[in-house]
Design a protein around this motif. Sequence first.
Motif, short mmCIF file in Angstrom:
data_model
loop_
_atom_site.label_atom_id
_atom_site.label_comp_id
_atom_site.label_asym_id
_atom_site.label_seq_id
_atom_site.Cartn_x
_atom_site.Cartn_y
_atom_site.Cartn_z
N VAL A 139 -4.94 0.54 -13.54
CA VAL A 139 -4.06 -0.61 -13.72
C VAL A 139 -3.47 -0.69 -12.35
N ALA A 140 -2.91 0.12 -11.86
CA ALA A 140 -2.22 -0.01 -10.56
C ALA A 140 -3.33 -0.18 -9.56
N ASP A 141 -4.31 0.20 -9.84
CA ASP A 141 -5.47 -0.26 -8.71
C ASP A 141 -5.81 -1.54 -8.73
N ILE A 142 -5.86 -2.20 -9.97
CA ILE A 142 -6.26 -3.55 -9.99
C ILE A 142 -5.20 -4.45 -9.71
N LEU A 143 -3.75 -4.02 -9.86
CA LEU A 143 -2.76 -4.82 -9.23
C LEU A 143 -2.50 -4.69 -7.89
N LEU A 144 -2.95 -3.61 -7.06
CA LEU A 144 -2.96 -3.75 -5.72
C LEU A 144 -4.20 -4.69 -5.20
N ILE A 145 -5.24 -4.74 -5.97
CA ILE A 145 -6.39 -5.49 -5.56
C ILE A 145 -5.77 -6.95 -5.61
N ILE A 146 -5.28 -7.48 -6.64
CA ILE A 146 -4.62 -8.64 -6.91
C ILE A 146 -3.54 -9.20 -5.92
N ASN A 197 -11.32 -6.64 5.64
CA ASN A 197 -10.47 -5.53 5.23
C ASN A 197 -10.40 -5.38 3.89
N MET A 198 -10.97 -6.30 3.20
CA MET A 198 -11.28 -6.52 1.78
C MET A 198 -12.61 -5.71 1.41
N THR A 199 -13.18 -4.94 2.33
CA THR A 199 -14.53 -4.66 2.09
C THR A 199 -14.27 -3.57 0.93
N SER A 200 -13.34 -2.50 1.03
CA SER A 200 -13.27 -1.62 -0.26
C SER A 200 -12.75 -2.14 -1.46
N LEU A 201 -12.07 -3.25 -1.27
CA LEU A 201 -11.68 -3.85 -2.56
C LEU A 201 -12.79 -4.31 -3.37
N TYR A 202 -13.81 -4.91 -2.78
CA TYR A 202 -15.20 -5.13 -3.37
C TYR A 202 -16.12 -3.97 -3.90
N VAL A 207 0.66 -1.13 0.11
CA VAL A 207 -0.01 -0.05 -0.06
C VAL A 207 0.93 1.33 -0.09
N VAL A 208 2.06 1.31 0.76
CA VAL A 208 2.83 2.49 0.75
C VAL A 208 3.39 2.60 -0.62
N ILE A 209 4.05 1.78 -1.25
CA ILE A 209 4.54 1.61 -2.60
C ILE A 209 3.50 2.27 -3.44
N TYR A 210 2.19 1.75 -3.53
CA TYR A 210 0.89 2.32 -4.06
C TYR A 210 0.83 3.70 -3.85
N ILE A 211 0.91 4.19 -2.75
CA ILE A 211 0.80 5.65 -2.53
C ILE A 211 1.92 6.32 -3.01
#
Length: 296
Positions: free
Chosen positions: A279-286, A259-264, A138-142
């Motif tokens: 794409v970055a969002d999808i990669l984070l979810i995966i 904590n996967m609530t927001s992912l759904y 998540v930090v890398i994503y930010i």
Amino acid sequence: MTSTFLLIIFATASSLSRGIISVIDRYQMGYRQQSSIDVNFLNNIFSSILVTIFLVYLLHRYHGPQISSSYIIKVILYALLAQMVAYGYSYVYKKVSIMQSIVLSKLTDLFIPLAIFLTMGYFSCKSYLVSILSTIIVVIYIIFKQRHDHLNLKTLLTTFAVIAPLLILQAAFSPFLTKGIISPLDLVFFTIATIYLRCLITLVTFWYKNRTFKLRGAKISGQVILIYGSRAVLTLVAQITYTLATSSPNSSIAWVFLNMTSLYSVVFGSFMLKEKVKVADILLIICIFGLALIAK
């Protein structure tokens, strides 16, 4: 079925339901800019009406729980924590998108296992390793999003400061407050009491805010009834399965899925609210979903 597998089922059902609820709340408070006090009041009124029908059915078939002073205190504290988190998320959905709320909720994974250890004495090195890895991702994503999309870090930090302590407190004390309530039926009655108390809390805050029982600017149309009615059903499902998932000392595993609530909600939000998913969002979810499977 093993107890761990049941925890995962309950947690997944709860997170799916809350994922859809998140989209509804984001629409009501983020897009329509409705008052979080008014929305929470109406949400809990509809939920209480629905749960009353369910309660009548249960009492017709089963005996109610044994109520003691300690039981009442636990229900009150549990309901208070749940409603505080609901108000916290109301603030979050006013300020940030659904995808950004993922970042905020996942950052708490680093602290939740430690909080559960302090209250329940349970700690899993494997689960905590997953929490560390998910936090790093998540930090890398930010950092990535900040460089490319120029995230408003001040807004993210402010909303994190609001929701993070509430999520950590809820995760830490939920298994403690439900300790000793073993049977699923007793947990269901506990949840019903929680819903009624949450309704009472929102009634008090609604009255304090408005000093009247009139809903200012609200029109009770068929669409409004459909939205709140659907949310009431989802709330009942989410709350019951959440209570079942967090009632075990081993609930740190369930929290990976909770904590996967927001992912759904991102998936539903992309269709219903047209919030773009990159794409970055999808990669984070995966990545996070893969880590959740490892924790299982």
